[in-house]
Design an enzyme around this catalytic site. Structure first.
Site, PDB file in Angstrom:
ATOM      1  N   GLY A   1       9.219  17.534  63.942  1.00 44.55           N
ATOM      2  CA  GLY A   1       9.717  18.898  64.098  1.00 44.55           C
ATOM      3  C   GLY A   1       8.776  19.893  63.443  1.00 44.55           C
ATOM      4  N   SER A   2       9.356  20.879  62.807  1.00 39.08           N
ATOM      5  CA  SER A   2       8.545  21.989  62.288  1.00 39.08           C
ATOM      6  C   SER A   2       7.655  21.584  61.131  1.00 39.08           C
ATOM      7  CB  SER A   2       9.458  23.126  61.851  1.00 39.08           C
ATOM      8  OG  SER A   2      10.228  23.537  62.953  1.00 39.08           O
ATOM      9  N   THR A   3       7.892  20.425  60.512  1.00 39.91           N
ATOM     10  CA  THR A   3       7.001  20.008  59.425  1.00 39.91           C
ATOM     11  C   THR A   3       5.610  19.719  59.958  1.00 39.91           C
ATOM     12  OG1 THR A   3       7.638  17.701  59.678  1.00 39.91           O
ATOM     13  CG2 THR A   3       8.900  18.984  58.109  1.00 39.91           C
ATOM     14  N   PHE A   4       5.492  19.679  61.288  1.00 41.15           N
ATOM     15  CA  PHE A   4       4.223  19.385  61.944  1.00 41.15           C
ATOM     16  C   PHE A   4       3.391  20.663  62.133  1.00 41.15           C
ATOM     17  CE2 PHE A   4       1.987  18.155  66.025  1.00 41.15           C
ATOM     18  CZ  PHE A   4       1.261  17.094  65.503  1.00 41.15           C
TER      19      PHE A   4
END
Lengths: 616, 365
Positions: free
Chosen positions: A321-324
């Site tokens: 998700g957004s941690t990427f």
């Protein structure tokens, strides 16, 4: 040939044939005389000794090596346990004996009979265990009745004691009885049926260091198998001491913080790659296995849909998700696709090729630069930048950070995750790559999968200036004289290069996530240090259409469809020391479900550091 | 091409003797391992398969004239020395000793191969140079070097038993070739010096074994255990034995290594002095028959070859029996045709094949 004939026909040579034959006969005669001496003259003595030969070699179990944390706190030890066993060859009336024992031990007769039958696998001179880990009073009762119980032995055997119960169970592993296949394996030379060996994780991989060396006891028993006297003892040599990189206090704090949720959390030292804490939930109690697990318990562990036996830190694969997003931003800056000042107008959605991709915020973020995009986790900014960057460069950047490959966790079982490429998709589905898939990958969705340990390694690399480290689990292994047998060194797998400005931009964005108004990760804010972090909420199933969402307000969809909550962080932002990755399965929102866990771990890390400084 | 005389002269007596001894051996292995649980093939079946393979090997060796081996012996020696060296460099370690070379499909033990090769090489040397008046010290430095090179390499492994075996075999062949009296004296003195020096060069475990042999009761749990239990097994067999499958020592598993080095103890316990005497006579017959074959060999190479092989079998028997009866230290030498083990079976059968070869071609000139 004439010469041959001459030499061979010499009388002295001819005599040699005879002489050699005679010599052989004399030697054999001497052997025969020796046999006569042993078997006829000394027969009485040896006959008696063989009847009386009730000397037995009993093996003494070696205590397995203890496991400590990095500060020498015991995590796994051994404790003595009493075992009631029986020498089959000394038993006259099996039925009577088992009945008697059944009363004393309060174990039902059929169970004892089953164990007796099971014991036929052992050589006849090995005692068959009938009851393991019996309480002291039961053991004493059996000893009092020793006279009526020919062949019954009470033995003291060390049994594995997992002081931290299910905490870190996945990395420590558990023991089980050695199987027939293992017995014929060269690796297990010298093991006997009935021995316990490591079955998974550390207990298995470091078996050779942990198992120690058995001792032996030579005892004399009478014809009924009752122990008469001890002739000689060779003490067992305990296994070596294993010091893990874990910090027991931090581990406990992480466990408490995780509560009953499912998922994984890991804390890494960003300079050494040392794993300081590692949580996988739900967990199991390794003590269940220490002396044989009941089959019902085993079945329930296997069947549990939340997979308690899986080490989710290394084997749980989740869309990041957004941690990427930091990876996308870094690659975009390096490739000149977007600077940190690039502004994109987020209207809440993004359309390409007739497909509509939504930002999590329906109303849109308006004009957004990189810092704001990270802080508020705007998807549209990354859709646009990711699309311009293209999947090839995006994947290459992700792989540099160790994603899509095992990171080198020192125990087996690590999954590689997925960083999709054109070739990968072609090989996997025999389909070409679509632009829409690049858009999805830009926010860590679609095909992208990562394990928590990969995310932690990535986060550490972002904190330490691009060093991708091998995570370490073993601090050192020591024998009882204090000699160091193994001490892994810091291992830098790769140096990832970005400009100082690019690193700074990412860090700034991550600090904003936690510390600025409207940051999605404000829950992880700490008083004493500045935390840099990033939230992630990753879809388990396809994002719902508007209509479905209308009819499903409140977000109480069934558990298994709820999104995973992720949080990665490092701190202190200006001089990073520790990196954390948390995944709460079906936890809904990265900020609210995973953030507090990360916060607790970081808070404990710094308060422990404070304490240790004060104590010194 | 194939000479009819070869079939006529086939040595049935040798074959029969070998098969009888091996047959008794397999029966004994059945008893020795009767209370084992086998995951796959039982030991005695495996030994039977090895025996079958061994007999095939005997027939194979009979097919060509042994005299070709004379020219081949130097090359074989060089190759084997190469293997012995590489074992030290990249061999497989088991129980602290490095003896095996992994060839993929099986583990080759070059220290076994050298026994046969040494016999071939010495048969060639002595066959060409034997003198009516016997060798003097000066004639012997070359064969001595040829022997000491592999002995040194084997001691390095370390495998004292095989090294000694190699020396015994070579000395037997030399004595048969004949030495002058003063040379004999010189050899004795050299041997004495070597024993004294050797004592200090021994590994701790080897020295321990010899001390144990001198006083086994000092360490009944450790290395003395083998000797004590073996003597009890043999002694309690008595005159008639306890009967097949009835040996308490072996059936109750007091006897260690009872399917390999201590197989004879099982036999002695169950068949008693009577059985042992008959078995000894069988082995003695094999040895004497070997000398008989040597005597009637067609040439000197064949004669020394037969003597060498016979010496090899003889010394294995004597050292093994001496060991299990408590006359010699435990050095780990198997009893030919009796102890379980593919390596021992192959070496023995290659030797028997060479004997057969020499025997069949005794009228070939």
């Amino acid at each position: 040939m004439g010469f041959d004939a001459k030499w061979t026909e010499l009388p002295s040579v001819q005599r040699r044939f005879l002489f050699f034959s005679a010599a052989a006969a004399i030697v054999f005669l001497l052997l025969g005389l020796r046999l006569w001496y042993l078997q006829v003259i000394s027969y009485g003595e040896y006959q008696e000794r063989s009847v009386r030969n009730r000397t037995r070699v009993l093996s003494l179990d070696a205590p397995r090596g203890p496991i400590y944390d990095r500060y020498g706190q015991l995590l796994v030890d051994n404790r003595p346990s009493f075992q009631i066993s029986v020498m089959r060859q000394d038993v006259e009336d099996q039925q009577l004996l088992l009945q008697h024992l059944s009363e004393l031990l309060k174990i039902e007769l059929p169970v004892l009979e089953e164990r007796w039958k099971d014991g036929r696998r052992f050589p006849i001179y090995r005692p068959v265990p009938l009851a393991t880990d019996v309480p002291r009073d039961v053991m004493e009762r059996v000893q009092e009745h020793g006279v009526e119980l020919p062949g019954v032995l009470t033995e003291v055997r060390p049994v594995r004691d997992y002081l931290e119960k299910g905490s870190a169970a996945h990395l420590v592993g558990y023991l089980g009885e050695i199987t027939e296949n293992e017995l014929v394996d060269e690796k297990y030379e010298g093991y006997q049926a009935g021995d316990f060996v490591g079955k998974i994780a550390l207990e298995k991989t470091f078996e050779a260091y942990l198992h120690g060396e058995k001792g032996r006891r030579l005892v004399e028993v009478d014809v009924k198998g009752k122990l008469l006297r001890q002739l000689q003892t060779e003490a067992a040599r305990p296994g070596n001491k294993v010091y893990l990189t874990l910090d027991r206090e931090l581990q406990r704090a992480a466990d408490v913080a995780f509560g009953d949720q499912s998922g994984a959390a890991i804390a890494l030292d960003i300079k050494s790659g040392d794993i300081l804490a590692m949580v996988s939930r739900p967990t199991f109690d390794p003590a269940l296995f220490a002396r044989g697990i009941a089959s019902e318990e085993w079945a329930s562990l296997l069947k549990d849909s939340r997979h308690p036996l899986q080490n989710k830190v290394i084997a749980g694969q989740y869309p990041p998700g957004s941690t990427f997003k930091m990876v996308v931003a870094l690659a975009a800056m390096r490739e000149g696709v977007a600077s940190r000042f690039r502004e994109i107008d987020c209207k809440g959605d993004f359309v390409i090729g007739g497909m509509r991709f939504r930002c999590w915020k329906k109303a849109g973020h308006g004009k957004t630069d990189l810092k704001k995009a990270l802080r508020e986790s705007c998807d549209v900014w990354f859709y646009q930048v990711g699309l311009e960057l293209g999947i090839d460069k995006l994947s290459a950047a992700a792989k540099e950070f160790g994603l899509g490959e095992p990171v080198g966790y020192p125990l087996p079982g690590e999954k590689r995750g997925v960083i999709p490429t054109r070739e990968w998709k072609r090989a996997r589905f025999n389909l070409p790559w679509y632009a829409g898939e690049t858009v999805n990958a830009s926010i860590g969705q679609g095909f992208v999968l990562a394990t928590p340990i990969q995310l932690a390694v990535m986060t550490a690399a972002m904190a330490n200036g691009g060093k991708v480290l091998t995570p370490q689990l073993i601090e050192r292994i020591e024998d009882w004289q204090g000699n160091i047998l193994l001490q892994p060194e810091v291992e830098v797998v790769r140096q990832v290069d970005y400009s100082a400005a690019a690193w700074q931009a990412i860090k700034g964005g991550m600090v904003a996530v936690v510390n600025e108004p409207r940051g999605t990760g404000r829950v992880a804010q700490l008083d004493q240090v500045v935390v840099a972090g990033k939230t992630g909420t990753s879809q388990v199933v396809r994002r719902k259409t508007d209509e479905e969402e209308e009819s499903d307000e409140g977000g109480d969809s069934p558990y298994r469809f709820r999104p995973h909550a992720l949080f990665i962080a490092f701190a202190p932002a200006d001089d990073p020391k520790v990196a954390v990755a948390v995944v709460v399965e079906h936890g809904q929102h990265g900020g609210s479900a995973a953030g507090p866990v990360a916060r607790s771990i970081l808070e404990k890390y710094f308060s422990l550091q404070q304490q240790r400084v004060e104590n010194n | 091409m194939f000479d009819r005389r070869l079939v006529v002269n086939f040595d049935w007596i040798l074959l029969l003797t070998v098969c009888s001894l091996a047959g008794i051996g397999i029966l004994n292995l059945y008893s020795a391992t009767a209370n084992w649980q086998f995951a796959s093939t039982p030991i005695y079946m495996k030994q039977l398969i090895w025996l079958g393979g061994g007999l095939a090997l005997v027939l194979l060796i009979c097919c060509f004239d042994y005299r070709h081996l004379e020219h081949f012996s130097i090359l074989a020696y060089i190759i084997t020395i190469g293997m012995l060296s590489s074992v030290l460099l990249l061999g497989k370690t088991s129980m602290g000793a490095t003896r095996w070379l992994n060839l993929g499909f099986f583990n080759l033990q070059p220290s076994e191969v050298i026994k046969i090769v040494m016999i071939l090489l010495l048969a060639r040397t002595f066959g060409r140079t034997a003198l009516p008046e016997g060798y003097s010290m000066a004639d012997l430095w070359r064969p001595a070097l040829l022997l000491l090179l592999p002995v040194g390499l084997i001691l390095k492994q370390p495998d004292l038993g095989t090294a000694l075996m190699l020396i015994f075999i070579s000395m037997s062949m030399l004595l048969f070739a004949g030495v002058q009296n003063k040379t004999l004296l010189g050899l004795f003195i050299l041997g004495g010096v070597a024993v004294v020096l050797g004592w200090f060069g021994l590994h701790d475990y080897q020295r321990e074994r010899i001390q144990t042999f001198l006083n086994p009761e000092a360490d009944p749990l450790g290395s003395g255990y083998h000797i004590i239990q073996s003597k009890i097994a043999v002694g309690s067999g008595g005159f008639f034995g306890k009967g097949f499958l009835q040996g308490t020592q072996s059936q109750l598993s007091f006897l260690p290594e009872r399917h390999t080095d201590f197989a004879f103890s099982v036999f002695a316990e169950e068949w008693g002095f009577v059985g042992c005497s008959l078995l000894l006579l069988g082995y003695l017959f094999l040895v004497v028959w070997g000398i008989y074959i040597a005597r009637h060999a067609a040439d000197r190479f064949g004669m020394f070859l037969a003597i060498g092989v016979t010496a090899m079998i003889f010394w294995h028997i004597v050292v093994n029996l001496g060991m299990v009866n408590g006359l010699l230290p435990v050095v780990g030498v198997p009893l030919p045709l009796f102890s379980y083990g593919g390596t021992s079976m192959v070496t023995t059968m290659v030797g028997i094949g060479l004997l057969m070869n020499v025997s069949m071609r005794r009228f070939m000139f």
